[in-house]
Design a protein around this motif. Structure first.
Motif, PDB file in Angstrom:
ATOM      1  N   THR A 125      -8.879 -18.312  14.162  1.00  0.00           N
ATOM      2  CA  THR A 125      -9.789 -17.613  13.259  1.00  0.00           C
ATOM      3  C   THR A 125     -10.668 -16.668  14.081  1.00  0.00           C
ATOM      4  O   THR A 125     -10.588 -16.615  15.308  1.00  0.00           O
ATOM      5  N   PHE A 126     -11.537 -15.935  13.379  1.00  0.00           N
ATOM      6  CA  PHE A 126     -12.407 -14.951  14.025  1.00  0.00           C
ATOM      7  C   PHE A 126     -13.863 -15.253  13.696  1.00  0.00           C
ATOM      8  O   PHE A 126     -14.192 -15.674  12.578  1.00  0.00           O
ATOM      9  N   ASN A 127     -14.736 -15.007  14.660  1.00  0.00           N
ATOM     10  CA  ASN A 127     -16.186 -15.110  14.457  1.00  0.00           C
ATOM     11  C   ASN A 127     -16.822 -13.866  15.057  1.00  0.00           C
ATOM     12  O   ASN A 127     -17.303 -13.862  16.188  1.00  0.00           O
ATOM     13  N   CYS A 128     -16.790 -12.769  14.280  1.00  0.00           N
ATOM     14  CA  CYS A 128     -17.226 -11.460  14.764  1.00  0.00           C
ATOM     15  C   CYS A 128     -18.514 -11.002  14.098  1.00  0.00           C
ATOM     16  O   CYS A 128     -18.880  -9.825  14.201  1.00  0.00           O
ATOM     17  N   GLY A 129     -19.201 -11.901  13.417  1.00  0.00           N
ATOM     18  CA  GLY A 129     -20.379 -11.513  12.658  1.00  0.00           C
ATOM     19  C   GLY A 129     -20.035 -11.307  11.194  1.00  0.00           C
ATOM     20  O   GLY A 129     -18.867 -11.341  10.796  1.00  0.00           O
ATOM     21  N   PRO A 130     -21.046 -11.066  10.348  1.00  0.00           N
ATOM     22  CA  PRO A 130     -20.815 -11.015   8.902  1.00  0.00           C
ATOM     23  C   PRO A 130     -20.208  -9.722   8.387  1.00  0.00           C
ATOM     24  O   PRO A 130     -19.702  -9.682   7.268  1.00  0.00           O
TER      25      PRO A 130
END
Length: 402
Positions: A125-130
Protein backbone atom coordinates in the motif's frame (compact mmCIF):
# COMPACT_ATOMS: atom_id res chain seq x y z
CA UNK A 1 2.12 -16.50 -33.51
CA UNK A 2 0.70 -14.43 -36.27
CA UNK A 3 -2.78 -15.06 -37.61
CA UNK A 4 -3.95 -15.79 -41.15
CA UNK A 5 -7.14 -13.87 -40.46
CA UNK A 6 -6.26 -10.81 -42.45
CA UNK A 7 -6.00 -12.87 -45.63
CA UNK A 8 -9.69 -13.68 -45.34
CA UNK A 9 -11.14 -10.34 -44.46
CA UNK A 10 -12.14 -9.22 -47.94
CA UNK A 11 -14.70 -12.00 -48.13
CA UNK A 12 -16.29 -11.42 -44.72
CA UNK A 13 -15.83 -7.74 -43.97
CA UNK A 14 -17.93 -4.67 -44.47
CA UNK A 15 -16.93 -1.08 -45.02
CA UNK A 16 -15.72 1.31 -42.36
CA UNK A 17 -18.22 1.71 -39.55
CA UNK A 18 -19.95 5.10 -39.64
CA UNK A 19 -20.48 7.04 -36.46
CA UNK A 20 -23.79 6.15 -34.81
CA UNK A 21 -25.69 8.15 -32.24
CA UNK A 22 -27.18 6.54 -29.18
CA UNK A 23 -29.49 7.61 -26.44
CA UNK A 24 -27.53 5.75 -23.81
CA UNK A 25 -25.95 8.05 -21.25
CA UNK A 26 -22.19 8.37 -21.25
CA UNK A 27 -20.79 6.90 -18.02
CA UNK A 28 -20.38 9.42 -15.24
CA UNK A 29 -17.45 9.53 -12.85
CA UNK A 30 -17.54 7.35 -9.79
CA UNK A 31 -15.55 7.56 -6.60
CA UNK A 32 -13.05 4.75 -6.15
CA UNK A 33 -12.09 2.81 -3.05
CA UNK A 34 -9.73 4.20 -0.46
CA UNK A 35 -7.29 1.92 1.27
CA UNK A 36 -7.07 2.19 5.04
CA UNK A 37 -4.44 4.64 6.27
CA UNK A 38 -1.27 2.98 7.49
CA UNK A 39 0.74 4.49 10.28
CA UNK A 40 4.07 5.75 8.92
CA UNK A 41 7.34 4.17 9.92
CA UNK A 42 10.87 4.94 8.84
CA UNK A 43 12.51 2.83 6.17
CA UNK A 44 15.11 3.09 3.46
CA UNK A 45 13.77 4.34 0.12
CA UNK A 46 10.45 5.15 1.76
CA UNK A 47 9.29 1.52 2.09
CA UNK A 48 7.83 0.82 5.51
CA UNK A 49 8.16 -2.67 6.97
CA UNK A 50 5.25 -5.01 7.51
CA UNK A 51 2.58 -4.26 10.06
CA UNK A 52 3.34 -6.47 13.09
CA UNK A 53 1.67 -9.79 12.65
CA UNK A 54 0.60 -9.07 9.06
CA UNK A 55 0.59 -11.92 6.61
CA UNK A 56 2.00 -11.83 3.11
CA UNK A 57 -0.90 -13.95 1.85
CA UNK A 58 -3.98 -11.77 1.39
CA UNK A 59 -7.36 -13.40 0.97
CA UNK A 60 -9.64 -12.27 -1.84
CA UNK A 61 -12.69 -10.71 -0.26
CA UNK A 62 -15.39 -8.20 -0.88
CA UNK A 63 -14.14 -4.76 -1.81
CA UNK A 64 -12.57 -2.90 1.13
CA UNK A 65 -14.92 -0.46 2.83
CA UNK A 66 -14.35 3.12 1.67
CA UNK A 67 -12.53 5.42 4.05
CA UNK A 68 -13.73 9.02 4.48
CA UNK A 69 -12.54 11.05 1.50
CA UNK A 70 -9.47 13.26 1.88
CA UNK A 71 -8.60 14.98 -1.36
CA UNK A 72 -9.75 13.81 -4.77
CA UNK A 73 -10.26 10.07 -5.04
CA UNK A 74 -9.83 8.01 -8.19
CA UNK A 75 -12.90 7.67 -10.40
CA UNK A 76 -12.83 4.62 -12.64
CA UNK A 77 -15.14 2.20 -14.39
CA UNK A 78 -18.75 2.32 -15.52
CA UNK A 79 -21.02 3.39 -12.66
CA UNK A 80 -24.01 2.09 -14.59
CA UNK A 81 -22.48 -1.35 -15.01
CA UNK A 82 -24.20 -4.01 -12.96
CA UNK A 83 -22.44 -7.20 -14.00
CA UNK A 84 -21.88 -9.54 -11.08
CA UNK A 85 -18.26 -9.62 -9.94
CA UNK A 86 -17.11 -13.11 -8.88
CA UNK A 87 -15.02 -13.54 -5.76
CA UNK A 88 -11.87 -14.22 -7.79
CA UNK A 89 -12.22 -10.84 -9.50
CA UNK A 90 -12.78 -8.64 -6.45
CA UNK A 91 -10.31 -6.32 -4.78
CA UNK A 92 -7.81 -7.93 -2.44
CA UNK A 93 -8.08 -7.06 1.25
CA UNK A 94 -5.13 -4.78 1.98
CA UNK A 95 -6.02 -3.85 5.57
CA UNK A 96 -2.89 -5.70 6.77
CA UNK A 97 -0.21 -4.82 4.23
CA UNK A 98 3.13 -6.56 4.07
CA UNK A 99 4.84 -3.26 3.32
CA UNK A 100 3.94 0.37 2.74
CA UNK A 101 5.47 2.81 0.25
CA UNK A 102 5.99 6.22 1.81
CA UNK A 103 6.14 7.59 5.33
CA UNK A 104 3.27 10.06 5.19
CA UNK A 105 4.54 12.69 2.76
CA UNK A 106 4.55 12.96 -1.05
CA UNK A 107 8.34 13.26 -1.04
CA UNK A 108 8.68 9.86 0.61
CA UNK A 109 6.79 8.16 -2.23
CA UNK A 110 9.55 7.71 -4.79
CA UNK A 111 10.22 5.62 -7.85
CA UNK A 112 12.96 3.80 -5.94
CA UNK A 113 10.51 2.92 -3.18
CA UNK A 114 8.03 1.49 -5.69
CA UNK A 115 10.72 -0.57 -7.44
CA UNK A 116 12.00 -1.92 -4.13
CA UNK A 117 8.54 -2.82 -2.82
CA UNK A 118 7.41 -4.56 -6.01
CA UNK A 119 10.62 -6.61 -6.08
CA UNK A 120 10.03 -7.67 -2.48
CA UNK A 121 6.42 -8.67 -3.20
CA UNK A 122 3.51 -9.19 -0.84
CA UNK A 123 0.65 -6.77 -0.16
CA UNK A 124 1.81 -3.23 -0.90
CA UNK A 125 0.00 0.00 0.00
CA UNK A 126 0.97 3.69 -0.08
CA UNK A 127 1.22 6.34 2.63
CA UNK A 128 1.92 9.55 0.71
CA UNK A 129 -0.31 11.95 2.63
CA UNK A 130 -4.00 12.79 2.13
CA UNK A 131 -3.73 14.49 -1.26
CA UNK A 132 -3.39 12.79 -4.65
CA UNK A 133 0.22 12.17 -5.65
CA UNK A 134 2.00 11.33 -8.90
CA UNK A 135 5.11 9.19 -8.60
CA UNK A 136 7.42 9.73 -11.57
CA UNK A 137 8.97 6.39 -12.33
CA UNK A 138 12.64 6.57 -13.29
CA UNK A 139 12.84 2.78 -13.67
CA UNK A 140 10.38 -0.02 -14.40
CA UNK A 141 9.10 -1.84 -11.31
CA UNK A 142 9.73 -5.57 -11.80
CA UNK A 143 8.18 -8.50 -9.96
CA UNK A 144 10.65 -11.07 -8.65
CA UNK A 145 9.14 -14.47 -9.37
CA UNK A 146 10.22 -16.07 -6.09
CA UNK A 147 8.55 -13.37 -3.98
CA UNK A 148 4.92 -13.32 -3.05
CA UNK A 149 3.35 -15.60 -4.16
CA UNK A 150 0.79 -12.79 -4.12
CA UNK A 151 1.90 -9.34 -5.24
CA UNK A 152 -0.73 -6.66 -4.65
CA UNK A 153 -0.23 -3.00 -5.47
CA UNK A 154 -2.99 -0.79 -4.01
CA UNK A 155 -2.87 2.97 -4.52
CA UNK A 156 -5.79 3.78 -2.26
CA UNK A 157 -7.39 5.80 -5.06
CA UNK A 158 -4.90 8.67 -4.74
CA UNK A 159 -1.72 7.41 -6.41
CA UNK A 160 -0.66 7.79 -10.03
CA UNK A 161 2.37 5.94 -11.34
CA UNK A 162 3.77 7.81 -14.32
CA UNK A 163 6.17 6.42 -16.89
CA UNK A 164 6.82 10.03 -17.95
CA UNK A 165 6.37 8.95 -21.57
CA UNK A 166 9.74 7.22 -21.35
CA UNK A 167 9.30 3.74 -19.92
CA UNK A 168 7.05 0.86 -19.06
CA UNK A 169 5.75 1.14 -15.50
CA UNK A 170 5.26 -2.46 -14.26
CA UNK A 171 6.67 -5.79 -15.49
CA UNK A 172 6.16 -9.44 -14.55
CA UNK A 173 7.55 -12.37 -16.55
CA UNK A 174 7.83 -15.87 -15.14
CA UNK A 175 10.06 -16.88 -18.07
CA UNK A 176 12.54 -14.04 -17.63
CA UNK A 177 15.68 -15.57 -16.13
CA UNK A 178 16.70 -12.16 -14.80
CA UNK A 179 13.65 -12.20 -12.51
CA UNK A 180 14.33 -15.78 -11.37
CA UNK A 181 12.92 -19.09 -12.54
CA UNK A 182 10.79 -20.83 -9.93
CA UNK A 183 9.48 -23.85 -11.85
CA UNK A 184 10.48 -26.01 -14.81
CA UNK A 185 7.36 -24.87 -16.69
CA UNK A 186 7.51 -21.10 -16.56
CA UNK A 187 4.85 -20.73 -19.26
CA UNK A 188 2.22 -22.40 -17.02
CA UNK A 189 2.69 -21.75 -13.32
CA UNK A 190 0.25 -20.38 -10.76
CA UNK A 191 2.54 -17.70 -9.31
CA UNK A 192 3.22 -14.86 -8.90
CA UNK A 193 -0.38 -13.70 -8.61
CA UNK A 194 -0.31 -9.99 -9.45
CA UNK A 195 -3.14 -7.58 -8.60
CA UNK A 196 -3.21 -3.86 -9.27
CA UNK A 197 -6.06 -1.93 -7.69
CA UNK A 198 -7.10 1.64 -6.92
CA UNK A 199 -4.26 3.03 -9.05
CA UNK A 200 -3.73 5.24 -12.09
CA UNK A 201 -1.12 4.27 -14.67
CA UNK A 202 -0.19 7.25 -16.82
CA UNK A 203 2.21 7.92 -19.68
CA UNK A 204 3.75 4.47 -19.81
CA UNK A 205 5.73 3.81 -22.97
CA UNK A 206 7.32 0.53 -24.05
CA UNK A 207 8.34 1.73 -27.52
CA UNK A 208 11.48 -0.06 -28.63
CA UNK A 209 11.21 -2.73 -25.93
CA UNK A 210 10.53 -5.75 -28.12
CA UNK A 211 11.38 -8.58 -25.72
CA UNK A 212 8.62 -11.23 -25.69
CA UNK A 213 7.08 -9.54 -28.72
CA UNK A 214 6.84 -6.07 -27.21
CA UNK A 215 3.76 -4.13 -26.16
CA UNK A 216 2.47 -3.37 -22.69
CA UNK A 217 3.10 0.35 -22.46
CA UNK A 218 2.02 0.52 -18.82
CA UNK A 219 2.04 -3.14 -17.75
CA UNK A 220 3.53 -6.29 -19.29
CA UNK A 221 2.66 -9.69 -17.82
CA UNK A 222 3.73 -13.16 -18.86
CA UNK A 223 2.82 -16.14 -16.72
CA UNK A 224 1.28 -16.53 -13.28
CA UNK A 225 -2.06 -14.81 -12.75
CA UNK A 226 -3.13 -11.19 -13.13
CA UNK A 227 -6.10 -8.93 -12.42
CA UNK A 228 -6.97 -5.23 -12.44
CA UNK A 229 -9.54 -3.63 -10.12
CA UNK A 230 -10.76 -0.01 -9.94
CA UNK A 231 -7.83 1.42 -11.87
CA UNK A 232 -7.34 3.97 -14.61
CA UNK A 233 -4.99 3.95 -17.60
CA UNK A 234 -4.29 7.16 -19.51
CA UNK A 235 -1.98 8.23 -22.32
CA UNK A 236 -0.02 4.98 -22.50
CA UNK A 237 1.92 3.98 -25.61
CA UNK A 238 3.75 1.13 -27.29
CA UNK A 239 5.34 0.66 -30.71
CA UNK A 240 3.48 2.22 -33.62
CA UNK A 241 3.84 -0.78 -35.93
CA UNK A 242 4.12 -4.55 -35.86
CA UNK A 243 1.65 -7.25 -36.94
CA UNK A 244 1.16 -8.92 -33.55
CA UNK A 245 2.46 -6.28 -31.16
CA UNK A 246 -0.04 -4.55 -28.92
CA UNK A 247 -1.43 -3.31 -25.65
CA UNK A 248 -0.80 0.37 -25.07
CA UNK A 249 -1.98 -0.14 -21.49
CA UNK A 250 -1.63 -3.89 -20.87
CA UNK A 251 -0.09 -6.86 -22.69
CA UNK A 252 -0.59 -10.36 -21.27
CA UNK A 253 0.79 -13.77 -22.28
CA UNK A 254 0.74 -17.32 -20.84
CA UNK A 255 -1.71 -17.20 -17.93
CA UNK A 256 -1.84 -20.21 -15.60
CA UNK A 257 -4.14 -22.92 -16.99
CA UNK A 258 -5.65 -20.24 -19.23
CA UNK A 259 -7.43 -18.68 -16.26
CA UNK A 260 -8.86 -15.32 -17.32
CA UNK A 261 -7.39 -11.94 -16.70
CA UNK A 262 -10.06 -10.01 -14.79
CA UNK A 263 -10.49 -6.30 -15.49
CA UNK A 264 -13.08 -4.85 -13.11
CA UNK A 265 -14.44 -1.32 -12.65
CA UNK A 266 -11.57 0.23 -14.59
CA UNK A 267 -11.13 2.91 -17.24
CA UNK A 268 -8.83 2.93 -20.25
CA UNK A 269 -8.74 6.42 -21.73
CA UNK A 270 -12.09 7.84 -20.70
CA UNK A 271 -12.00 11.11 -22.64
CA UNK A 272 -10.47 12.67 -25.73
CA UNK A 273 -6.68 12.83 -25.50
CA UNK A 274 -6.49 10.35 -22.63
CA UNK A 275 -6.57 7.07 -24.55
CA UNK A 276 -3.79 4.68 -25.39
CA UNK A 277 -2.07 4.28 -28.74
CA UNK A 278 -0.24 1.28 -30.17
CA UNK A 279 0.15 -0.74 -33.34
CA UNK A 280 -2.66 -3.04 -32.14
CA UNK A 281 -4.80 -2.99 -29.02
CA UNK A 282 -5.02 0.63 -27.93
CA UNK A 283 -5.90 -0.61 -24.43
CA UNK A 284 -5.54 -4.39 -24.05
CA UNK A 285 -3.64 -7.02 -26.03
CA UNK A 286 -2.86 -10.70 -25.64
CA UNK A 287 -1.95 -13.93 -27.38
CA UNK A 288 -3.73 -17.07 -26.21
CA UNK A 289 -5.13 -15.39 -23.08
CA UNK A 290 -8.73 -15.23 -21.86
CA UNK A 291 -10.28 -12.00 -20.55
CA UNK A 292 -13.26 -11.06 -18.39
CA UNK A 293 -13.94 -7.30 -18.57
CA UNK A 294 -16.61 -6.17 -16.09
CA UNK A 295 -18.22 -2.77 -15.43
CA UNK A 296 -15.44 -0.90 -17.18
CA UNK A 297 -14.96 1.87 -19.77
CA UNK A 298 -12.64 1.66 -22.78
CA UNK A 299 -12.73 4.81 -24.88
CA UNK A 300 -10.59 7.03 -27.11
CA UNK A 301 -7.97 4.34 -27.71
CA UNK A 302 -6.31 3.73 -31.08
CA UNK A 303 -4.69 0.94 -33.08
CA UNK A 304 -2.39 2.95 -35.34
CA UNK A 305 -0.39 0.31 -37.24
CA UNK A 306 -1.00 -0.48 -40.89
CA UNK A 307 -0.99 -3.64 -42.95
CA UNK A 308 -2.88 -5.94 -40.56
CA UNK A 309 -1.65 -9.43 -39.56
CA UNK A 310 0.19 -11.01 -41.31
CA UNK A 311 1.58 -7.76 -42.61
CA UNK A 312 0.64 -6.96 -46.18
CA UNK A 313 3.53 -6.68 -48.61
CA UNK A 314 5.32 -3.38 -48.20
CA UNK A 315 3.69 -2.57 -44.86
CA UNK A 316 4.96 -2.88 -41.26
CA UNK A 317 1.77 -4.61 -40.08
CA UNK A 318 -0.72 -3.88 -37.33
CA UNK A 319 -3.63 -1.50 -36.99
CA UNK A 320 -6.28 -3.79 -35.45
CA UNK A 321 -8.24 -3.73 -32.21
CA UNK A 322 -8.85 -0.10 -31.30
CA UNK A 323 -9.53 -1.09 -27.70
CA UNK A 324 -8.90 -4.85 -27.48
CA UNK A 325 -6.67 -7.13 -29.57
CA UNK A 326 -6.77 -10.89 -28.96
CA UNK A 327 -5.01 -13.54 -31.04
CA UNK A 328 -4.06 -17.16 -30.46
CA UNK A 329 -5.87 -20.50 -30.36
CA UNK A 330 -7.98 -21.52 -27.37
CA UNK A 331 -9.18 -18.52 -25.39
CA UNK A 332 -12.37 -16.68 -24.50
CA UNK A 333 -13.41 -13.05 -24.04
CA UNK A 334 -16.36 -11.93 -21.92
CA UNK A 335 -17.40 -8.28 -21.78
CA UNK A 336 -20.20 -7.39 -19.32
CA UNK A 337 -21.56 -4.14 -17.90
CA UNK A 338 -19.01 -2.27 -19.98
CA UNK A 339 -18.94 0.69 -22.36
CA UNK A 340 -16.56 0.56 -25.34
CA UNK A 341 -16.83 3.75 -27.38
CA UNK A 342 -14.90 6.21 -29.54
CA UNK A 343 -12.03 3.84 -30.20
CA UNK A 344 -10.67 3.33 -33.68
CA UNK A 345 -8.50 1.00 -35.71
CA UNK A 346 -6.69 1.73 -38.95
CA UNK A 347 -7.36 -1.82 -40.14
CA UNK A 348 -9.93 -4.05 -38.40
CA UNK A 349 -11.98 -4.13 -35.23
CA UNK A 350 -12.38 -0.55 -34.09
CA UNK A 351 -13.55 -1.88 -30.72
CA UNK A 352 -12.41 -5.53 -30.60
CA UNK A 353 -10.21 -7.72 -32.81
CA UNK A 354 -10.60 -11.42 -31.95
CA UNK A 355 -8.96 -14.21 -33.95
CA UNK A 356 -8.86 -17.80 -32.73
CA UNK A 357 -6.57 -19.50 -35.23
CA UNK A 358 -7.99 -22.98 -34.60
CA UNK A 359 -11.55 -21.62 -34.43
CA UNK A 360 -12.21 -22.78 -30.86
CA UNK A 361 -12.38 -19.35 -29.21
CA UNK A 362 -15.64 -17.74 -28.09
CA UNK A 363 -16.78 -14.24 -27.14
CA UNK A 364 -19.79 -13.02 -25.17
CA UNK A 365 -21.04 -9.46 -24.74
CA UNK A 366 -23.57 -8.87 -21.97
CA UNK A 367 -25.37 -5.73 -20.81
CA UNK A 368 -22.79 -3.58 -22.58
CA UNK A 369 -22.68 -0.73 -25.09
CA UNK A 370 -20.30 -0.62 -28.05
CA UNK A 371 -20.67 2.50 -30.19
CA UNK A 372 -18.71 4.80 -32.46
CA UNK A 373 -15.74 2.44 -32.90
CA UNK A 374 -14.76 2.87 -36.57
CA UNK A 375 -12.88 0.08 -38.31
CA UNK A 376 -10.70 1.52 -41.06
CA UNK A 377 -10.88 -1.40 -43.48
CA UNK A 378 -12.71 -4.48 -42.19
CA UNK A 379 -15.04 -5.86 -39.56
CA UNK A 380 -17.48 -8.75 -39.23
CA UNK A 381 -20.83 -8.06 -40.84
CA UNK A 382 -23.59 -7.52 -38.31
CA UNK A 383 -21.18 -6.74 -35.45
CA UNK A 384 -20.22 -3.06 -35.67
CA UNK A 385 -16.72 -2.36 -34.41
CA UNK A 386 -15.79 -6.05 -34.14
CA UNK A 387 -13.69 -8.35 -36.28
CA UNK A 388 -14.23 -11.92 -35.13
CA UNK A 389 -13.03 -15.37 -36.21
CA UNK A 390 -13.84 -18.14 -33.74
CA UNK A 391 -16.02 -21.13 -32.97
CA UNK A 392 -19.24 -19.22 -33.73
CA UNK A 393 -20.46 -15.65 -33.92
CA UNK A 394 -20.19 -13.63 -30.70
CA UNK A 395 -23.07 -14.14 -28.27
CA UNK A 396 -24.66 -10.73 -27.60
CA UNK A 397 -27.32 -10.30 -24.89
CA UNK A 398 -28.86 -7.13 -23.45
CA UNK A 399 -26.32 -5.01 -25.33
CA UNK A 400 -26.23 -2.31 -27.99
CA UNK A 401 -23.75 -2.40 -30.85
CA UNK A 402 -23.72 0.56 -33.22
Amino acid sequence: MTSLAALLVLGVATATLPACASGDPTPASQAGWSAPTVAPSASAAGVAPATPGASGSPVASASPKPAPPAGKVLAAGNPNGNATVPAAARAVDTSKPTRTIGTGTPASCTSAAVVKAVAAGGVITFNCGPAPVTIKMTATAKVRNANGPKVVLDGGGRVTLSGQGQRRILYMNTCDEAQGWTTSHCQNQDHPQLTVQNLTFADGNSTGNLAEGGGGGAIFVRGGQFKVVNSRFVRNRCDRSGPDLGGAAIRVLSQYENRPVYVVGSTFGGSAGQGGSCSNGGALSSIGVSWVVLNSVLSHNEAIGSGANPAKSGSPGGGSGGAIYCDGNEFTVRVAGTVIENNKANEGGGAIFFVSNNRTGTMTIEKSTLRRNPSGKFETQGFPGIFFLGARNPTVTGSKLS
